[in-house]
Design a protein around this motif. Structure first.
Motif, short mmCIF file in Angstrom:
data_model
loop_
_atom_site.label_atom_id
_atom_site.label_comp_id
_atom_site.label_asym_id
_atom_site.label_seq_id
_atom_site.Cartn_x
_atom_site.Cartn_y
_atom_site.Cartn_z
N THR A 1 37.15 -1.87 17.95
CA THR A 1 37.48 -0.47 18.22
C THR A 1 36.23 0.27 18.68
O THR A 1 35.15 0.03 18.18
N ARG B 1 35.06 4.31 19.09
CA ARG B 1 35.45 5.68 18.77
C ARG B 1 34.24 6.58 18.87
O ARG B 1 33.11 6.11 18.86
N ASN C 1 37.56 14.20 19.50
CA ASN C 1 37.52 12.80 19.08
C ASN C 1 38.36 11.91 19.98
O ASN C 1 39.39 12.33 20.50
N TYR C 2 37.90 10.68 20.14
CA TYR C 2 38.67 9.67 20.85
C TYR C 2 38.56 8.35 20.09
O TYR C 2 37.63 8.15 19.32
N GLU C 3 39.53 7.47 20.31
CA GLU C 3 39.50 6.13 19.73
C GLU C 3 40.30 5.20 20.60
O GLU C 3 41.43 5.50 20.98
N SER D 1 41.39 1.25 20.40
CA SER D 1 41.38 0.10 19.50
C SER D 1 42.00 -1.12 20.18
O SER D 1 42.43 -1.06 21.32
N ARG E 1 30.75 3.09 17.31
CA ARG E 1 30.79 4.52 17.55
C ARG E 1 29.88 4.85 18.72
O ARG E 1 28.73 4.42 18.76
#
Length: 137
Positions: free
Chosen positions: A34, A36, A72-74, A76, A109
């Motif tokens: 992931t 993020r 925020n972004y993610e 995965s 991150r």
């Protein structure tokens, strides 16, 4: 007759020990990773609505998301490999991170810091190894 009962009990004990100490199928750690982070501008204010794209450099497969109201972004379920991350929003220079390596099961991150400018301008960052990954154990 006694010998058969002893063999049966030994087999049962062995089976219980095997069951307790051997992992079940599917209980292994996930191999997917992931990425993020938070998108901010030069004043450190969060930037919602930025498009963040990760592209696996080996296959050229890309996935995109838009940063939420908190910036925020993610993204995965990424296979281990080398990626390029690109963040864009009109009114800001696009940010490109080259050579971002994701290992199996890693949560990486990367916070984006936008500079004011044209979207045709670009800030390129060469990713190095993460010193500390604070988002995974």
């Amino acid at each position: 007759m006694i010998r058969g009962g002893l063999a049966k009990r030994t087999w049962i004990v062995f089976s219980v020990i095997f069951y307790l100490f051997c992992p079940a199928p599917g209980s292994a750690q996930t191999a997917l990773s992931t990425v993020r982070g938070t998108v901010r501008d030069q004043t450190k204010a969060v930037v919602p609505g930025a498009e963040v794209t990760v592209t696996e450099t080996g296959t050229n497969l890309a996935r995109s998301v838009v940063s939420d109201g908190n910036g925020n972004y993610e993204i995965s379920e990424l296979k281990p490999g080398t990626y390029q991350l690109k963040a864009e929003l009109p009114g800001f220079k696009s940010v490109v991170v080259e050579g971002m390596r994701l290992d199996s099961g890693e949560i990486r991150r990367f916070d984006v810091l936008f500079e004011i400018g044209e979207t045709t301008d670009q800030v390129t960052v060469e990713a190095g190894a993460a010193v500390i990954t604070t988002d995974s154990g």
